[in-house]
Design an enzyme around this catalytic site. Structure first.
Site, mmCIF file in Angstrom:
data_model
loop_
_atom_site.group_PDB
_atom_site.id
_atom_site.type_symbol
_atom_site.label_atom_id
_atom_site.label_comp_id
_atom_site.label_asym_id
_atom_site.label_seq_id
_atom_site.Cartn_x
_atom_site.Cartn_y
_atom_site.Cartn_z
ATOM 1 C CB CYS A 243 11.442 17.882 7.863
ATOM 2 S SG CYS A 243 10.348 17.576 9.269
ATOM 3 C CG HIS B 197 8.255 16.310 4.611
ATOM 4 N ND1 HIS B 197 9.415 15.565 4.513
ATOM 5 C CD2 HIS B 197 7.926 16.329 5.923
ATOM 6 C CE1 HIS B 197 9.763 15.148 5.721
ATOM 7 N NE2 HIS B 197 8.882 15.601 6.595
ATOM 8 C CD GLU C 228 9.985 15.361 0.836
ATOM 9 O OE1 GLU C 228 10.222 14.780 1.893
ATOM 10 O OE2 GLU C 228 10.246 16.573 0.656
ATOM 11 C CB SER D 50 8.446 -12.811 -15.307
ATOM 12 O OG SER D 50 8.473 -11.394 -15.333
ATOM 13 N N GLY D 51 7.867 -11.791 -18.416
ATOM 14 C CA GLY D 51 6.869 -11.066 -19.184
ATOM 15 C C GLY D 51 6.415 -9.801 -18.490
ATOM 16 N N GLY D 52 6.862 -9.599 -17.243
ATOM 17 C CA GLY D 52 6.572 -8.361 -16.534
ATOM 18 C C GLY D 52 7.432 -7.228 -17.066
ATOM 19 C CB VAL D 53 7.223 -3.556 -16.547
ATOM 20 C CG1 VAL D 53 8.011 -2.326 -16.999
ATOM 21 C CG2 VAL D 53 5.769 -3.410 -16.931
ATOM 22 C CG ASP D 54 10.457 -4.466 -12.890
ATOM 23 O OD1 ASP D 54 10.081 -3.399 -13.415
ATOM 24 O OD2 ASP D 54 10.193 -4.778 -11.721
ATOM 25 C CB SER E 43 9.740 -7.032 -20.615
ATOM 26 O OG SER E 43 8.860 -8.102 -20.364
#
Length: 520
Positions: free
Chosen positions: A86, A177, A179, A230-234, A236
Site C-alpha cells: 500500500c 493489504h 495481511e 497472577s495466574g493469567g497466561v502471560d 504463568s
C-alpha cells in the site's frame, strides 16, 4: 533490537494500523521479524540488524506531501528482497523513479478484485486459480507510472498497478493489504515472499525456549528474581520459563486481593507450588483490599485503590526476599510496539499491567521480560512447549482488578460470594456445551439493582445478573457470542435455582464499540 541467531526480516513501519498483522502472518510462517518505525531505520541500523528481507508497511500519509515518510534511499542497494504494501508500494515507486498521484477518482477503500496479467511469476504462485483474487484496498493516492525495471502483474478497476515487481532486484509491491482477513489468500503471498528470500522457517517455540533459557541465565547470573504471579497466561508462562532457566533463584508472589473467581487462588498456587515446584508466596490480603474498597462505587476509584494496594503489598513481600535484583514481567511484543508512537515519541498511554506498573523504579529492580518478543498466540504455544496444562494456557483473559469491575457499584462480601457462584455455573455450562474455546471472554456481572421475583409461593427481592460472552481476535473490538436460546434458558435456570441471592438473569448483547467488554 534483539540478538538472535535466526534469519531476520525487518518490517519498516510507516504508520499503518495493521502493521502488527504483517508480523503475525510472518511469525505463523516461522519467520523471525521485528517492526521498527521508519524514523529509526538508518542504514547503520539496517546493517546492524542484517535482515534477510525487508517489508515496507502501509501508512496514512501521502508520498506527494513534502516531508512525508521515506525509506533510506541506500536500502534499495542493500541487496535483499523488498516487499512494499500500500503506502509502502508508493514509497518504493516514488523513491525509485515512478510517479504517485493524489486523486479521489482512483481511491479504493474496502473489498476489491485483482485480475492477473498474462505473465505469471513465482511470487504469485497459488494465486489467480479462479482468475481473480479478492483483496482489501485502503488508499487515496495511486501509482500512475511505475519505476524503471518494474512490470505489472495484477490490476484492479482503480489500481492499474495493483501488483508490480522488479524480478532482477527481487522487489515486489502491492497496492492492497495481504495481511488482513479480508484478503483471503494473502498469507500465500507472504509464503511466496519468504520462500523467494530464502528463509528456512526455523523460528519455533522450541528454538525460542532454548535461546531464552540461555539469555535469562546470562542476564541473571546467580542473583534472585521476583515474579508477580497472577495466574493469567502471560505471568504463568514467564514464571515457568524463568524457573526452567534458574530454578529456585525465582520466587513468585501471588497477591490474593479477595476479588478472584471461585477456587482460583488455590488452583493457581497449587499448580505452581505442588506440580511445578516453584517457590510461591501466597499473600492473602483479602481483609486489607476489601476494607479499603468498602463504600467505594466509582469504577476508576476502585481501580486506583486496587492498583496502589497491589504495589504496596507486593513490595512488602518482595522486601522479605534477600538478594533479589530482578523483577519478572510478562510484557508482550504488542506492548513494546505500542509504547512508542508513530511520531517516535512516547504514546499517549504506555500500556503497563496495573499489577506491576511502577514497581521496577520504586524498588530499584532490573527487569526480566522473557516474552517481550512474542505475540499472545506465541505465548500460548510456548506455554504448551513448557508443559503447562491447557486449563491455564487456554484461559480467558481476567482483569487485574478482578471481580471488582464485574460488580458495578459498592463491593460487598455478600455480592462477591453470589458473583463467584454464578460465574462458576456459567463457565461450567460453557465448557459442558464445548463452547469455551470459541469464546474470547465470558463472565457474569452482578448488577447494583434488586428485582422482584416469585419462587415457590413466596416473593423474592434479589439481585439481577448479566451474562457476558464475546468473540474477538485481540480484545480491541468484540462482538457478543450468539448463544442459542436453549443454552441461555438452561444457564439462567441453573443460576437462579442454585445461587441464593439472584432471581433474574439477562444476556448482554452489546458489541465493542460502543460498549467495552468489561462492565467497568
Amino acid at each position: 533490537m534483539t540478538e538472535t541467531a535466526h534469519d531476520r526480516l525487518l518490517i519498516i513501519d510507516f504508520g499503518s494500523q495493521v502493521t502488527q498483522l504483517i508480523a503475525r502472518r510472518l511469525r505463523e510462517l516461522n519467520v523471525y521479524c521485528e517492526i521498527h518505525p521508519y524514523q529509526n531505520v538508518t542504514m547503520d541500523f539496517v546493517r546492524e540488524f542484517a535482515p534477510k528481507a525487508v517489508i515496507f508497511s502501509g501508512g496514512p500519509d501521502s508520498v506527494t506531501r513534502e516531508g512525508s515518510p521515506r525509506a533510506p534511499q541506500e536500502i534499495f542497494d542493500y541487496g535483499v528482497p523488498i516487499l512494499g504494501i500500500c503506502y509502502g508500494q508508493q514509497v518504493m515507486m516514488h523513491q525509485l523513479g515512478g510517479t504517485v498521484q493524489s486523486g479521489h477518482g482512483t481511491a479504493e477503500f474496502g473489498r476489491a478484485y485483482v485480475t492477473p496479467t498474462e505473465e505469471r511469476i513465482d511470487m504469485l504462485s497459488g494465486w489467480f486459480l479462479d482468475q481473480t483474487e479478492q483483496v482489501w484496498m485502503s488508499h487515496g493516492d495511486h501509482v500512475s507510472e511505475i519505476a524503471p525495471g518494474f512490470k505489472v502483474y495484477g490490476t484492479s478497476p482503480n489500481a492499474p498497478f495493483a501488483i508490480t515487481a522488479d524480478l532482477e532486484r527481487n522487489f515486489y509491491a502491492v497496492q492492497f493489504h495481504p495481511e488482513v482477513h479480508h484478503t483471503p489468500n494473502g498469507k500465500t503471498l507472504y509464503e511466496n515472499f519468504v520462500r523467494l528470500a530464502g528463509f528456512s522457517g526455523d523460528w519455533t517455540m522450541g528454538a525460542y525456549r532454548e535461546q531464552m533459557v540461555e539469555t535469562i541465565r546470562e542476564q541473571v547470573g546467580d542473583k534472585k528474581v521476583i515474579c508477580a504471579l497472577s495466574g493469567g497466561v502471560d505471568s504463568s508462562v514467564a514464571a515457568a520459563l524463568i524457573h526452567e532457566a534458574i530454578g529456585d533463584q525465582l520466587t513468585c508472589v501471588f497477591v490474593d486481593h479477595g476479588l478472584l473467581r471461585k477456587n482460583e487462588a488455590e488452583e493457581v498456587v497449587g499448580m505452581f507450588r505442588d506440580h511445578m515446584n516453584l517457590q510461591v508466596i501466597h499473600a492473602d490480603e483479602t481483609e486489607l483490599f476489601l476494607g479499603e474498597l468498602e463504600g467505594q462505587s466509582d469504577p476508576e476509584t476502585k481501580r486506583k485503590i486496587i492498583g496502589k494496594l497491589f504495589i504496596d503489598v507486593f513490595q512488602k513481600y518482595a522486601d522479605q526476599i534477600e538478594g533479589a535484583e530482578f523483577l519478572a514481567q510478562g510484557t508482550l511484543y504488542p506492548d513494546v510496539i505500542e509504547s512508542v508512537s508513530f511520531s517516535g515519541g512516547p504514546s499517549v498511554t504506555i500500556k503497563s499491567h496495573h499489577n506491576v506498573g511502577g514497581l521496577p523504579e520504586k524498588m530499584g529492580l532490573k527487569l526480566v521480560e522473557p516474552l517481550r518478543e512474542l505475540f499472545k498466540d506465541e505465548v500460548r504455544a510456548l506455554g504448551r512447549e513448557l508443559g503447562l496444562p491447557d486449563s491455564f494456557i487456554g484461559r480467558h483473559p481476567f482483569p487485574g482488578p478482578g471481580l471488582a469491575i464485574r460488580c458495578p457499584g459498592e463491593i460487598t462480601r455478600d455480592k462477591l460470594d453470589i458473583l463467584r457462584e454464578a460465574d462458576a455455573i456459567y463457565i461450567d455450562q460453557i465448557r459442558k456445551h464445548g463452547l469455551y474455546d470459541e469464546i474470547w471472554q465470558a463472565f457474569v456481572a452482578i448488577l447494583p439493582v434488586r428485582t422482584v421475583g416469585v419462587m415457590g409461593d413466596g416473593r423474592t427481592y434479589d439481585y439481577a445478573c448479566a451474562l457476558r460472552a464475546v468473540t474477538s481476535v485481540d480484545g480491541m473490538t468484540a462482538d457478543y457470542y450468539p448463544f442459542s436460546h436453549e443454552f441461555l434458558g438452561e444457564t439462567a435456570t441453573r443460576i437462579i435455582n442454585e445461587v441464593k441471592g439472584i432471581n433474574r438473569c439477562t444476556y448482554d448483547i452489546t458489541s465493542k464499540p460502543p460498549g467495552t467488554i468489561e462492565w467497568e
